[in-house]
Design a protein around this motif. Structure first.
Motif, PDB file in Angstrom:
ATOM      1  N   PHE A 297       0.850  -1.189   0.000  1.00 49.86           N
ATOM      2  CA  PHE A 297       0.000   0.000   0.000  1.00 49.86           C
ATOM      3  C   PHE A 297       0.889   1.243   0.000  1.00 49.86           C
ATOM      4  CE2 PHE A 297      -2.064  -3.397   2.377  1.00 49.86           C
ATOM      5  CZ  PHE A 297      -3.278  -3.517   1.715  1.00 49.86           C
TER       6      PHE A 297
ATOM      7  N   GLU B 129       0.903   5.553  -1.721  1.00 53.22           N
ATOM      8  CA  GLU B 129       0.249   6.589  -2.517  1.00 53.22           C
ATOM      9  C   GLU B 129       1.238   7.116  -3.540  1.00 53.22           C
ATOM     10  OE1 GLU B 129      -2.930  10.148  -1.715  1.00 53.22           O
ATOM     11  OE2 GLU B 129      -1.260   9.946  -0.316  1.00 53.22           O
TER      12      GLU B 129
ATOM     13  N   TRP C  58      -6.470   3.183   5.033  1.00 53.11           N
ATOM     14  CA  TRP C  58      -6.300   2.241   3.924  1.00 53.11           C
ATOM     15  C   TRP C  58      -7.266   1.078   4.093  1.00 53.11           C
ATOM     16  CZ3 TRP C  58      -2.170   3.514   0.557  1.00 53.11           C
ATOM     17  CH2 TRP C  58      -1.284   4.480   1.035  1.00 53.11           C
TER      18      TRP C  58
ATOM     19  N   ASP D 186      -5.408  -1.780  -2.833  1.00 49.73           N
ATOM     20  CA  ASP D 186      -4.046  -1.282  -2.693  1.00 49.73           C
ATOM     21  C   ASP D 186      -3.702  -0.158  -3.668  1.00 49.73           C
ATOM     22  OD1 ASP D 186      -4.054  -2.799  -4.952  1.00 49.73           O
ATOM     23  OD2 ASP D 186      -2.616  -4.301  -4.245  1.00 49.73           O
TER      24      ASP D 186
ATOM     25  N   PRO E  18      -5.023   5.270  -0.536  1.00 56.66           N
ATOM     26  CA  PRO E  18      -5.832   5.376   0.685  1.00 56.66           C
ATOM     27  C   PRO E  18      -7.274   5.729   0.365  1.00 56.66           C
ATOM     28  CG  PRO E  18      -4.447   7.315   0.444  1.00 56.66           C
ATOM     29  CD  PRO E  18      -4.035   6.371  -0.638  1.00 56.66           C
TER      30      PRO E  18
END
Length: 514
Positions: free
Chosen positions: A327, A329, A369, A374, A377
């Motif tokens: 995960f 961003e 999250w 994945d 968020p």
């Protein structure tokens, strides 16, 4: 459903913002009082029931508090809660006990001082009325048992004081205090006053004034005993410990490794994650936090200094260097700067109670999250965006490396984290919620209240929602208050079943309820 007829439920909007009130403070400072370094709180943790709270400080001490308002309602308080009966009392705690968990040490092989500061505390399962918890400093984890022990006292002596004779000696006592008359060669007379001779015989029926001492245990005292010490397994500073839901194992994480321990075995651990490269010059990220899944004993997550979270499955392989899910961003194009990687470092992660969501805290934001998604968020909350113009100053005084913790409410509807000037933020994360409250760790928490934005910006997609919410103004804060970077609220915890928050401001423990 009633008699086969379906009744459509009315649409329910987001929950109303909570109104927080001051509950208690422990260790409150008087005006101008200097705070001792060893008294500064460095860890806070509720147990699973919420009836006990533990804090650790930089002096290596662990202080335990117990809830008292539940006892006032007898044993049926939780039954009343299930029936939605209103209970006027708010959560109240009292000091229970404290003990010295860690002492300062010195590593002679590496010529390093190991400070006694408690980094993390985790509660374990209770058994036979005893409390169990793990505490750790930079290098050593300890397993503690805290139990009430009965204090044994002799209530009735073996001599009846009313039968005392002479100058205080007791004729019938076998351990009389009368002085022996010694002879010149070291012997003593065969027959001396108060001492029975060899031909002494007890009268029929015994001596009424002579009886066995009676030991009673009316009082109890709390005793903390270190059951096990888990040492010599980490080359770097331990940043996390986390209990497994199986009740038998736990993990400990440092910058480069995560070890799996059995609570019963202290002399060996199993290394499950190792991110140390062959050449340390190739090191690009370090582990910053790790936590077990609350329900699945085979899953755990750990965060990194590059802003990513990895979910690993212990069933896949013995050494979990390859993650099951990643995960992170994606960086916005053109937004990179010297501080990008520093402020992206995740300082803390927490699983929601249901295990579906993970909350992470980096320097600027809170991110929520979904472990089933994945791509990014599901919600981002701006915590201290107003500091972006001051990043150079924060880098110079090392404040940019402060590690703020985060927490979720038991129902998963809200999240909270700390900031500077002893402020902490509470955000609503339910669909449609615009709750964003700023509170101060003081007896008047709403004194520095920041007005919530009237309309948070949103970006909805067919997959999920992405919410960005918080104070966006680049000024000092929404009310024009200046911020004190020396007072920071790093540690806080949310009660597992109620809307109650405990937070640490230096050496003071503040508690609030809503």
């Amino acid at each position: 459903m009633n008699g086969g007829d379906e009744v459509a439920a009315a649409p329910v909007g987001p929950p109303q913002p909570l109104e927080w009130k001051f509950s208690q403070v422990f260790g409150e400072r008087t005006a101008g009082e200097e705070v001792q370094e060893v008294d500064i709180i460095s860890a806070i943790e509720f147990d699973k029931t919420g009836d006990h709270l533990a804090t650790g400080d930089r002096g290596g001490r662990v202080v335990l508090f117990e809830r008292t308002d539940t006892k006032d309602h007898g044993g049926y308080r939780r039954d009343l809660e299930r029936m939605d009966c209103p209970i006027s009392r708010h959560p109240e705690f009292r000091y229970k006990t404290e003990f010295q968990s860690h002492e300062p040490e010195f590593d002679y092989l590496k010529s390093l001082e190991i400070e006694e500061k408690i980094n993390k505390i985790r509660w374990c399962q209770t058994a036979n009325g005893a409390l169990f918890l793990l505490s750790t400093n930079d290098k050593t984890i300890k397993f503690w048992k805290v139990q009430e022990k009965k204090v044994k006292k002799i209530s009735d002596m073996n001599v009846d004081p009313s039968k005392a004779v002479g100058n205080g000696s007791v004729a019938s006592s076998s351990n009389s205090n009368s002085t022996k008359s010694y002879l010149a060669n070291g012997g003593w007379p065969e027959k001396s006053y108060g001492y029975p001779s060899n031909d002494f015989t007890f009268p029929p029926g015994g001596i009424p004034s002579l009886h066995l001492p009676v030991v009673t245990s009316n009082e109890t005292s709390l005793v903390a005993r270190c059951r096990r010490v888990y040492a010599h397994a980490h080359d770097y500073h331990i940043n996390s410990i986390s209990n497994n839901s199986d009740g038998e194992t736990f993990i400990s994480a440092d910058d480069l490794r995560i070890n799996l321990w059995n609570l019963e075995i202290s002399n060996q651990s199993f290394n499950i994650v190792d991110v140390k490269p062959t050449n340390m010059e190739d090191l690009t990220e370090v582990i910053t936090s790790a936590e077990f899944h609350p329900n699945h004993c085979n899953m755990l997550a750990y965060s990194s200094s590059r802003g990513s979270i990895r979910l690993i499955d212990l069933r896949q392989s013995a050494l979990c260097d390859s993650h099951a899910k990643l995960f992170e961003e994606q960086e916005a194009p053109g937004s990179r700067s010297f501080f990008t990687e520093i402020i992206a470092s995740i300082s803390d992660i927490k699983f929601a109670k249901d295990g579906r969501h993970i909350l992470s805290r980096d320097y600027m934001t809170l991110k929520l999250w979904d472990i089933n998604m994945d791509s990014g968020p599901v919600a981002t909350f701006q915590v201290q965006e107003y500091l972006r113009p001051k990043l150079c100053d924060l880098y110079e005084n090392d404040s940019i490396f402060d590690k703020f913790e985060c927490c979720l409410s038991g129902d998963g509807l809200r999240v909270a984290t700390g900031s500077y000037s002893n402020l902490f933020r509470v955000f609503g994360c339910a669909l449609g919620s615009a709750e964003a409250t700023t509170l101060e760790a003081s007896k008047n928490p709403m004194r520095r209240q920041v007005q919530t934005p009237s309309r948070p910006s949103r970006s909805l997609s067919s997959i999920t929602r992405v919410v960005r919410r918080g104070t966006e103004s680049p000024g000092v804060d929404a009310n024009g208050n200046s911020f004190d970077f020396t007072t920071k609220l790093l540690h806080l915890a949310w009660h597992p079943t109620e809307n109650s928050i405990a937070c640490a401001a230096a050496n003071s423990l503040y508690m609030y309820y809503a």
